[in-house]
Design a protein around this motif. Structure first.
Motif, PDB file in Angstrom:
ATOM      1  N   LYS A 282       0.805  -1.230   0.000  1.00  0.00           N
ATOM      2  CA  LYS A 282       0.000   0.000   0.000  1.00  0.00           C
ATOM      3  C   LYS A 282       0.834   1.275   0.000  1.00  0.00           C
ATOM      4  CE  LYS A 282      -3.578  -2.343   2.765  1.00  0.00           C
ATOM      5  NZ  LYS A 282      -4.464  -2.246   3.943  1.00  0.00           N
ATOM      6  N   HIS A 300      -1.284   4.646   0.278  1.00  0.00           N
ATOM      7  CA  HIS A 300      -2.582   4.336  -0.308  1.00  0.00           C
ATOM      8  C   HIS A 300      -3.330   3.392   0.620  1.00  0.00           C
ATOM      9  CE1 HIS A 300      -2.535   6.035  -4.478  1.00  0.00           C
ATOM     10  NE2 HIS A 300      -1.232   6.065  -4.256  1.00  0.00           N
ATOM     11  N   ASP A 301      -4.550   3.052   0.235  1.00  0.00           N
ATOM     12  CA  ASP A 301      -5.369   2.145   1.038  1.00  0.00           C
ATOM     13  C   ASP A 301      -5.316   0.712   0.531  1.00  0.00           C
ATOM     14  OD1 ASP A 301      -6.263   4.264   2.668  1.00  0.00           O
ATOM     15  OD2 ASP A 301      -7.766   4.813   1.164  1.00  0.00           O
ATOM     16  N   SER A 302      -4.631   0.477  -0.589  1.00  0.00           N
ATOM     17  CA  SER A 302      -4.422  -0.876  -1.114  1.00  0.00           C
ATOM     18  C   SER A 302      -3.110  -0.877  -1.902  1.00  0.00           C
ATOM     19  CB  SER A 302      -5.603  -1.311  -1.989  1.00  0.00           C
ATOM     20  OG  SER A 302      -5.800  -0.415  -3.069  1.00  0.00           O
ATOM     21  N   SER A 320      -3.677   3.080  -7.143  1.00  0.00           N
ATOM     22  CA  SER A 320      -3.954   1.938  -6.281  1.00  0.00           C
ATOM     23  C   SER A 320      -5.464   1.804  -6.144  1.00  0.00           C
ATOM     24  CB  SER A 320      -3.322   2.185  -4.905  1.00  0.00           C
ATOM     25  OG  SER A 320      -3.827   1.281  -3.949  1.00  0.00           O
TER      26      SER A 320
END
Length: 487
Positions: A282, A300-302, A320
């Motif tokens: 992430k 990022h969140d992923s 992402s």
């Protein structure tokens, strides 16, 4: 850029960008697996696996198109004005790829039939066959095109293009993922699932240097002066991934840059004082090559699937999940966040980097849809959206950036006007469009007030606003190229 070549199951097709009817169809008996232009763009190589429009490219004044196909094991050369191939080059198994020489007089192909072959474009029989014991998964010329490097499973072979026997064989302990010649062709850099990258003198069977990791090596690259090598590794089952910087004369890494999951990619900065990396953990991370701790972490969140650095290297674009973010390399928080409704497959800056193109799709979840979006990098709302009925797998600007080409799993490639569609509206139309978009208006005293729901709905459903919507839609899509329906 007056014509477009697209490819899909069983055929490549040539289109005039001003017309919906195709100029020519180049047929195979099975999936066409991709495409590649010759340097002068007079020819195109293409190949694919399924019945969707996987890719597309704008071309200039072309006369010849070579294509290659999967299960029918052929490469074909076409005159764009004729439906029958000028030449067919046959393999005994699916063709994995092909490449022109710079002068376009020869074609290098490689296949699951355990062979790479070199062909004159004017002759149906190979000039040379380079044999392996299994599927040939990659091949490339050296700079002067006097030699060819091929790889199959754990083995690479170096060939003189005039001879049927290899000059040298280089072995790994597991599958080879990729390889790269040095600029002068005297060395070869390879990387493998055996957890190593290796540097070879092309005259010797033992590696000059072995660069070891704890997980399979997913990529490698030389520095500009080729005195250093950057490698990256990791897998989804582990909780770590790493990038290592090596002096090509030493077995110990100069520096290790750690991530918490598989590293998806890495690149040097232009002056090679920094390294940019991105990972499934992430984050994208910026490192000084002399220090083990990141200079900056972009969160990022992923998992981060790709990055692009601006030419002045002061900004980084990363994507992402359904999010694209723009970063100032000196700050921990993003300058801007650009949202899609679905999985983002890619992004790119315009030439002056004031705009950005992104593309996305449902990635197998929910209803099929996809779109590309054009953004002003200073704003959170897109300038334009280019919609498809399934995942948009790729997109590119035209050379003058006045148009955008997109291609999708909905079996179409589409050409769009990239000029702000609001620019063509009259002043009165622009005011109405803004009122509907913002749900506000100016009163008699020129004070801003919010529209009531009834007022807003009346404007939205008015004939004047419907005319604006139609004008914008007609201007946006210049042309659509779709697989013809068989009746």
């Amino acid at each position: 850029e007056s014509r477009v070549v697209t490819w899909s199951y069983g055929a490549a097709r040539l289109w005039d960008v001003t017309k919906p009817e195709l100029l020519q169809t180049f047929k195979h008996e099975s999936g066409v697996n991709g495409a590649q232009f010759s340097r002068d763009e007079s020819r195109v190589l293409s190949w694919s696996d399924n019945a969707t429009s996987k890719s597309a490219s704008a071309v200039g004044d072309e006369t010849l198109v070579p294509t290659w196909s999967g299960n029918n094991a052929t490469v074909r050369l076409w005159d764009v004005t004729k439906p029958a191939p000028l030449q067919t080059f046959k393999h005994g198994g699916s063709v994995n790829g092909a490449q022109f020489t710079r002068d376009v007089s020869r074609v290098l192909t490689w296949s699951c039939d355990a062979a790479a072959r070199l062909w004159y474009v004017t002759k149906p029989l190979p000039l040379q066959t380079f044999e392996h014991d299994g599927s040939v998964n990659g091949a490339q010329f050296n700079r002067d095109e006097s030699r060819v490097l091929t790889w199959s499973y754990n083995e690479l072979r170096l060939w003189d293009v005039t001879k049927p026997d290899p000059l040298q064989t280089f072995k790994h302990d597991h599958s080879v993922s990729g390889a790269q010649f040095s600029r002068d062709g005297s060395r070869v850099l390879t990387w493998s699932d055996d957890k190593t990258a290796r540097l070879w003198d092309v005259t010797k069977i033992e590696p000059l240097q072995t660069f070891k990791h704890d997980r399979e090596v997913n990529g490698a690259q030389f520095s500009r002066d080729e005195s250093r090598v950057l490698t990256w590794s990791g897998d989804f089952d582990s909780k770590n991934g790493e990038v290592r910087l090596w002096d090509v004369t030493k077995r110990t890494a100069l520096q290790t840059f750690n991530h918490d999951s598989i590293v998806n990619g890495a690149q040097f900065s232009r002056d090679e004082s920094h390294v940019l990396t991105w990972s499934a953990d992430k984050t994208a991370r910026l490192w000084e090559v002399t220090k083990p701790d990141p200079l900056r972490i972009f969160k990022h969140d992923s998992g981060v699937n790709g990055v692009q650095i601006s030419r002045d290297e002061l900004r980084v674009l990363s994507w992402s999940g359904d999010i694209v973010r723009l970063w100032d390399v000196t700050k921990p928080e993003p300058l801007q966040t650009f949202k899609h409704d679905d999985f983002v497959y890619g992004a790119q800056f315009s030439r002056d980097e004031s705009r950005m193109l992104t593309w996305s799709g449902h990635y197998g979840f929910g209803p099929a849809k996809g779109e590309a979006r054009l953004w002003d990098v200073t704003k959170t709302e897109p300038i334009q959206s280019f919609k498809h009925e399934s995942d948009v797998k790729g997109s590119q600007f035209s050379r003058d950036e006045s148009r955008v080409l997109t291609w999708s799993d909905d079996t179409t490639a589409r050409l769009w006007d990239a000029v702000d569609p609001l620019a063509m509206l009259t002043p009165a139309e622009r005011i109405l469009e803004l009122e509907v978009r913002s749900a506000t208006t100016l009163d008699a005293n020129l004070n801003l007030r919010t529209l009531s729901f009834a007022e807003w709905q009346a404007k939205l459903q008015s004939p004047e606003y419907r005319a604006i919507e139609k004008k914008i839609a007609e201007r946006s899509q210049v042309q659509q190229f779709t697989k013809p329906v068989t009746k």
